[in-house]
Design a protein around this motif. Sequence first.
Motif, PDB file in Angstrom:
ATOM      1  N   LEU A  31       0.846  -1.193   0.000  1.00 35.04           N
ATOM      2  CA  LEU A  31       0.000   0.000   0.000  1.00 35.04           C
ATOM      3  C   LEU A  31       0.876   1.235   0.000  1.00 35.04           C
ATOM      4  O   LEU A  31       1.923   1.270   0.632  1.00 35.04           O
ATOM      5  CB  LEU A  31      -0.894   0.022   1.242  1.00 35.04           C
ATOM      6  N   GLY A  32       0.425   2.242  -0.685  1.00 28.31           N
ATOM      7  CA  GLY A  32       1.134   3.514  -0.694  1.00 28.31           C
ATOM      8  C   GLY A  32       0.493   4.475   0.278  1.00 28.31           C
ATOM      9  O   GLY A  32      -0.292   4.082   1.147  1.00 28.31           O
ATOM     10  N   PRO A  33       0.784   5.748   0.120  1.00 29.04           N
ATOM     11  CA  PRO A  33       0.194   6.762   0.986  1.00 29.04           C
ATOM     12  C   PRO A  33      -1.330   6.823   0.818  1.00 29.04           C
ATOM     13  O   PRO A  33      -1.869   6.368  -0.177  1.00 29.04           O
ATOM     14  CB  PRO A  33       0.825   8.067   0.494  1.00 29.04           C
ATOM     15  N   GLU A  34      -1.979   7.406   1.814  1.00 30.45           N
ATOM     16  CA  GLU A  34      -3.430   7.581   1.787  1.00 30.45           C
ATOM     17  C   GLU A  34      -3.760   9.063   1.793  1.00 30.45           C
ATOM     18  O   GLU A  34      -2.949   9.888   2.188  1.00 30.45           O
ATOM     19  CB  GLU A  34      -4.074   6.920   3.005  1.00 30.45           C
ATOM     20  N   VAL A  35      -4.950   9.367   1.350  1.00 35.14           N
ATOM     21  CA  VAL A  35      -5.486  10.717   1.440  1.00 35.14           C
ATOM     22  C   VAL A  35      -6.937  10.572   1.884  1.00 35.14           C
ATOM     23  O   VAL A  35      -7.635   9.644   1.471  1.00 35.14           O
ATOM     24  CB  VAL A  35      -5.359  11.473   0.086  1.00 35.14           C
ATOM     25  N   ILE A  41      -7.535  18.158  -3.679  1.00 32.71           N
ATOM     26  CA  ILE A  41      -6.652  17.670  -4.733  1.00 32.71           C
ATOM     27  C   ILE A  41      -5.215  18.121  -4.505  1.00 32.71           C
ATOM     28  O   ILE A  41      -4.269  17.372  -4.767  1.00 32.71           O
ATOM     29  CB  ILE A  41      -7.154  18.153  -6.106  1.00 32.71           C
ATOM     30  N   ALA A  42      -5.039  19.340  -4.002  1.00 30.80           N
ATOM     31  CA  ALA A  42      -3.689  19.839  -3.735  1.00 30.80           C
ATOM     32  C   ALA A  42      -2.966  18.914  -2.760  1.00 30.80           C
ATOM     33  O   ALA A  42      -1.779  18.609  -2.941  1.00 30.80           O
ATOM     34  CB  ALA A  42      -3.743  21.272  -3.200  1.00 30.80           C
ATOM     35  N   MET A  43      -3.664  18.438  -1.734  1.00 33.79           N
ATOM     36  CA  MET A  43      -3.061  17.520  -0.763  1.00 33.79           C
ATOM     37  C   MET A  43      -2.748  16.184  -1.428  1.00 33.79           C
ATOM     38  O   MET A  43      -1.700  15.577  -1.167  1.00 33.79           O
ATOM     39  CB  MET A  43      -3.992  17.318   0.429  1.00 33.79           C
ATOM     40  N   ARG A  49       3.738  13.379  -4.690  1.00 30.82           N
ATOM     41  CA  ARG A  49       5.122  13.866  -4.843  1.00 30.82           C
ATOM     42  C   ARG A  49       6.002  13.384  -3.705  1.00 30.82           C
ATOM     43  O   ARG A  49       7.097  12.868  -3.926  1.00 30.82           O
ATOM     44  CB  ARG A  49       5.153  15.400  -4.905  1.00 30.82           C
ATOM     45  N   GLN A  50       5.528  13.562  -2.476  1.00 31.48           N
ATOM     46  CA  GLN A  50       6.326  13.180  -1.305  1.00 31.48           C
ATOM     47  C   GLN A  50       6.613  11.690  -1.272  1.00 31.48           C
ATOM     48  O   GLN A  50       7.701  11.273  -0.902  1.00 31.48           O
ATOM     49  CB  GLN A  50       5.607  13.576  -0.009  1.00 31.48           C
ATOM     50  N   GLY A  51       5.613  10.894  -1.649  1.00 32.83           N
ATOM     51  CA  GLY A  51       5.771   9.438  -1.592  1.00 32.83           C
ATOM     52  C   GLY A  51       6.466   8.856  -2.806  1.00 32.83           C
ATOM     53  O   GLY A  51       6.862   7.696  -2.795  1.00 32.83           O
ATOM     54  N   GLY A  52       6.597   9.657  -3.873  1.00 34.31           N
ATOM     55  CA  GLY A  52       7.196   9.138  -5.092  1.00 34.31           C
ATOM     56  C   GLY A  52       6.436   7.937  -5.636  1.00 34.31           C
ATOM     57  O   GLY A  52       7.031   6.993  -6.156  1.00 34.31           O
ATOM     58  N   VAL A  53       5.110   7.973  -5.508  1.00 34.91           N
ATOM     59  CA  VAL A  53       4.264   6.845  -5.915  1.00 34.91           C
ATOM     60  C   VAL A  53       3.340   7.260  -7.054  1.00 34.91           C
ATOM     61  O   VAL A  53       3.232   8.441  -7.380  1.00 34.91           O
ATOM     62  CB  VAL A  53       3.427   6.318  -4.723  1.00 34.91           C
ATOM     63  N   GLU A  54       2.677   6.294  -7.632  1.00 33.72           N
ATOM     64  CA  GLU A  54       1.769   6.541  -8.751  1.00 33.72           C
ATOM     65  C   GLU A  54       0.306   6.546  -8.338  1.00 33.72           C
ATOM     66  O   GLU A  54      -0.552   6.865  -9.146  1.00 33.72           O
ATOM     67  CB  GLU A  54       1.985   5.489  -9.847  1.00 33.72           C
ATOM     68  N   HIS A  55       0.002   6.158  -7.092  1.00 30.92           N
ATOM     69  CA  HIS A  55      -1.397   6.096  -6.681  1.00 30.92           C
ATOM     70  C   HIS A  55      -1.546   6.339  -5.193  1.00 30.92           C
ATOM     71  O   HIS A  55      -0.603   6.193  -4.417  1.00 30.92           O
ATOM     72  CB  HIS A  55      -2.023   4.757  -7.041  1.00 30.92           C
ATOM     73  N   ASP A  75      -3.690  14.066 -13.279  1.00 37.46           N
ATOM     74  CA  ASP A  75      -3.224  14.801 -14.458  1.00 37.46           C
ATOM     75  C   ASP A  75      -4.375  15.159 -15.396  1.00 37.46           C
ATOM     76  O   ASP A  75      -4.345  16.184 -16.075  1.00 37.46           O
ATOM     77  CB  ASP A  75      -2.168  13.996 -15.217  1.00 37.46           C
ATOM     78  N   LEU A  76      -5.411  14.330 -15.431  1.00 33.62           N
ATOM     79  CA  LEU A  76      -6.569  14.586 -16.298  1.00 33.62           C
ATOM     80  C   LEU A  76      -7.463  15.710 -15.782  1.00 33.62           C
ATOM     81  O   LEU A  76      -8.277  16.255 -16.513  1.00 33.62           O
ATOM     82  CB  LEU A  76      -7.401  13.316 -16.456  1.00 33.62           C
ATOM     83  N   LEU A  77      -7.308  16.070 -14.520  1.00 34.99           N
ATOM     84  CA  LEU A  77      -8.185  17.080 -13.915  1.00 34.99           C
ATOM     85  C   LEU A  77      -8.078  18.443 -14.578  1.00 34.99           C
ATOM     86  O   LEU A  77      -9.036  19.208 -14.572  1.00 34.99           O
ATOM     87  CB  LEU A  77      -7.888  17.216 -12.428  1.00 34.99           C
ATOM     88  N   ASP A  78      -6.914  18.739 -15.131  1.00 32.39           N
ATOM     89  CA  ASP A  78      -6.733  20.044 -15.769  1.00 32.39           C
ATOM     90  C   ASP A  78      -7.706  20.261 -16.923  1.00 32.39           C
ATOM     91  O   ASP A  78      -7.965  21.386 -17.315  1.00 32.39           O
ATOM     92  CB  ASP A  78      -5.292  20.181 -16.263  1.00 32.39           C
ATOM     93  N   ARG A  79      -8.253  19.166 -17.458  1.00 31.03           N
ATOM     94  CA  ARG A  79      -9.172  19.267 -18.607  1.00 31.03           C
ATOM     95  C   ARG A  79     -10.642  19.271 -18.209  1.00 31.03           C
ATOM     96  O   ARG A  79     -11.512  19.311 -19.070  1.00 31.03           O
ATOM     97  CB  ARG A  79      -8.916  18.104 -19.565  1.00 31.03           C
ATOM     98  N   ILE A  80     -10.933  19.215 -16.921  1.00 31.84           N
ATOM     99  CA  ILE A  80     -12.332  19.179 -16.471  1.00 31.84           C
ATOM    100  C   ILE A  80     -12.707  20.549 -15.901  1.00 31.84           C
ATOM    101  O   ILE A  80     -12.140  20.984 -14.902  1.00 31.84           O
ATOM    102  CB  ILE A  80     -12.547  18.083 -15.409  1.00 31.84           C
ATOM    103  N   PRO A  81     -13.650  21.236 -16.543  1.00 31.26           N
ATOM    104  CA  PRO A  81     -14.063  22.555 -16.047  1.00 31.26           C
ATOM    105  C   PRO A  81     -14.641  22.460 -14.639  1.00 31.26           C
ATOM    106  O   PRO A  81     -15.319  21.508 -14.300  1.00 31.26           O
ATOM    107  CB  PRO A  81     -15.148  22.985 -17.044  1.00 31.26           C
ATOM    108  N   GLY A  82     -14.355  23.450 -13.837  1.00 31.14           N
ATOM    109  CA  GLY A  82     -14.919  23.527 -12.504  1.00 31.14           C
ATOM    110  C   GLY A  82     -14.154  22.764 -11.435  1.00 31.14           C
ATOM    111  O   GLY A  82     -14.525  22.803 -10.272  1.00 31.14           O
ATOM    112  N   VAL A  83     -13.095  22.066 -11.819  1.00 31.24           N
ATOM    113  CA  VAL A  83     -12.288  21.340 -10.836  1.00 31.24           C
ATOM    114  C   VAL A  83     -11.064  22.189 -10.537  1.00 31.24           C
ATOM    115  O   VAL A  83     -10.363  22.628 -11.443  1.00 31.24           O
ATOM    116  CB  VAL A  83     -11.861  19.956 -11.369  1.00 31.24           C
ATOM    117  N   SER A  84     -10.829  22.434  -9.251  1.00 31.50           N
ATOM    118  CA  SER A  84      -9.664  23.228  -8.860  1.00 31.50           C
ATOM    119  C   SER A  84      -8.857  22.446  -7.832  1.00 31.50           C
ATOM    120  O   SER A  84      -9.281  21.382  -7.373  1.00 31.50           O
ATOM    121  CB  SER A  84     -10.106  24.565  -8.269  1.00 31.50           C
ATOM    122  N   SER A  85      -7.729  22.993  -7.437  1.00 32.93           N
ATOM    123  CA  SER A  85      -6.878  22.308  -6.457  1.00 32.93           C
ATOM    124  C   SER A  85      -7.551  22.206  -5.095  1.00 32.93           C
ATOM    125  O   SER A  85      -7.155  21.408  -4.261  1.00 32.93           O
ATOM    126  CB  SER A  85      -5.531  23.014  -6.341  1.00 32.93           C
TER     127      SER A  85
END
Length: 179
Positions: A31-35, A41-43, A49-55, A75-85
Motif C-alpha cells: 500500500l502507498g500513501p493515503e489521502v 486535490i492539492a493535498m 510527490r512526497q511518496g514518489g508513488v503513482e497512486h 493529471d486529467l483534472l486540468d481538462r475538467i471545467p470547474g475542478v480546482s486544487s
Amino acid sequence: MSTPENPSPDRSGPPRILSAEQNLGSVLAALGPEVFASEDIAMARQRLRQGGVEHLVVTDAAGRSVGFLTRADLDLLDRIPGVSSSTPCADLIATSVPSLHPEDSFDAAIATLQIHGVRPLLVCEDEELIGVLEPTTVIQWCAQHRPNALEELVARPTAEVFRTLASTQPHRPDTYASG
C-alpha cells in the motif's frame, strides 16, 4: 502487503512466471500513501510527490478505503471545467470499484478491469485493505495464460474514477460502502 514471503512485484528484472492457478494474494504490491476523502486535490498531489508513488488510497474518516486516485487521474483534472486544487478528493470518486479478496483468481481481476477500466485494484481481507493489485501484474498473467483477455484489456482506455464528474452529482464520503 509486501513481506519477505510475499514481495512486491519487481519491475526491473525479467518478467516472472505466474502460474495459471495463482491467487491474487501472492502478487500484491504494498500500500502507498493515503489521502482522506475530505482532503483536497492539492493535498493528494503533494502526497504523490512526497511518496514518489503513482497512486493513493482514498479513505473515509473511519479509515475505510472508498476509492483510489492515480497520478494519471490527477493529471486529467486540468481538462475538467470547474475542478480546482481545492476540490475535495471525495468529489472525484464518481464510481465505486469493488475490492478483491486475496484468494480471488486472476479471472476475477480481469472481470473487474473489463467492467471498471484498467487501473490498480484494492485487495481487502475481512474489510481490511491489505494491498494493491497493479494492472501490469494482471496484464503479465494474461500474456502468459489468456492472450485473448490481454488484447481486450490493452484495447480499453485507462479508467478514470471521476469520469462522470462533469455530468453527475458528486458522491460524498458518507455514501460509500466500506471496503
